[in-house]
Design a protein around this motif. Sequence first.
Motif, mmCIF file in Angstrom:
data_model
loop_
_atom_site.group_PDB
_atom_site.id
_atom_site.type_symbol
_atom_site.label_atom_id
_atom_site.label_comp_id
_atom_site.label_asym_id
_atom_site.label_seq_id
_atom_site.Cartn_x
_atom_site.Cartn_y
_atom_site.Cartn_z
ATOM 1 N N UNK A 136 0.824 -1.215 0.000
ATOM 2 C CA UNK A 136 0.000 0.000 0.000
ATOM 3 C C UNK A 136 0.859 1.267 0.000
ATOM 4 N N UNK A 137 2.012 1.226 0.666
ATOM 5 C CA UNK A 137 2.889 2.399 0.695
ATOM 6 C C UNK A 137 3.445 2.694 -0.689
ATOM 7 N N UNK A 138 3.712 1.661 -1.483
ATOM 8 C CA UNK A 138 4.187 1.850 -2.862
ATOM 9 C C UNK A 138 3.160 2.649 -3.655
ATOM 10 N N UNK A 139 1.890 2.287 -3.491
ATOM 11 C CA UNK A 139 0.822 3.022 -4.184
ATOM 12 C C UNK A 139 0.791 4.473 -3.716
ATOM 13 N N UNK A 140 0.861 4.678 -2.408
ATOM 14 C CA UNK A 140 0.840 6.030 -1.859
ATOM 15 C C UNK A 140 2.020 6.849 -2.380
ATOM 16 N N UNK A 141 3.213 6.265 -2.341
ATOM 17 C CA UNK A 141 4.431 6.980 -2.761
ATOM 18 C C UNK A 141 4.400 7.361 -4.234
ATOM 19 N N UNK A 142 3.645 6.608 -5.030
ATOM 20 C CA UNK A 142 3.599 6.873 -6.478
ATOM 21 C C UNK A 142 2.953 8.219 -6.786
ATOM 22 N N UNK A 143 2.231 8.783 -5.802
ATOM 23 C CA UNK A 143 1.600 10.092 -6.019
ATOM 24 C C UNK A 143 2.624 11.212 -6.037
ATOM 25 N N UNK A 144 3.827 10.924 -5.504
ATOM 26 C CA UNK A 144 4.896 11.925 -5.530
ATOM 27 C C UNK A 144 4.712 13.055 -4.536
ATOM 28 N N UNK A 145 3.953 12.808 -3.466
ATOM 29 C CA UNK A 145 3.719 13.834 -2.449
ATOM 30 C C UNK A 145 4.396 13.416 -1.154
ATOM 31 N N UNK A 146 5.383 14.185 -0.724
ATOM 32 C CA UNK A 146 6.099 13.860 0.508
ATOM 33 C C UNK A 146 5.158 13.899 1.710
ATOM 34 N N UNK A 147 4.265 14.880 1.737
ATOM 35 C CA UNK A 147 3.330 15.009 2.860
ATOM 36 C C UNK A 147 2.365 13.824 2.896
ATOM 37 N N UNK A 148 1.875 13.420 1.743
ATOM 38 C CA UNK A 148 0.970 12.280 1.667
ATOM 39 C C UNK A 148 1.671 11.012 2.152
#
Length: 214
Positions: A136-148
Amino acid sequence: MHDQLSGRDRAYLYVRDQVLSSPAATGTFLNEQDLATAIGVSRTPVREALLLLQAEGLVEMVPKRGAHVPPMSGRQIAELMSLRGVLEQHAATTALQSGATPTAAMRIALNEQQRLSDVNATESAKEFIDLDGKFHQILIDSAGSELLSRTYAGLRARQLRVGLTALFSDEDRQRSVCDEHELIVSALDAGDEKLVHKAIEDHLEVTLQILLRA
């Protein structure tokens, strides 16, 4: 990397990721001296770390008794799953719009989960849930938002604890998780935003219902 961290930060990471992630920690009091010995620091940085964790709502400091690990209520679990859904669906939409969906990396994590689903559940549970978080973190990180990414990572201790609880509360949950993850990756590969959102929502809803029954 941990060698470069302060004693407080080492204590914080150890308690958050190694202690509070376990369902067995729920309802217990943490012994500062035992933690200090395990981490290799004095009690002062352990106390500082516990105060940080109290600010995050992960422990409660009880006078004369120390740090108590409170159980998560049904409402808190529901709120956690709702927040995860919002963040993951947003990340999926962003990844699809950019044309850079991280399905290859997600499949690597999923393949490892599928391998573990054939192993004794008790023995492989922690590693399986670690991989679940990675998926799930891989999916989140793909957004390219450090805060997210940082916001989502901050949910790690709670996610590990409820994830392990769900595994032990439902027979063959590991295989079901793999099937649900496959639906998420397949929808991303197909570029179907609505299907991705539904796959994420369904996956989290199944987990929520298992936890509410536990």
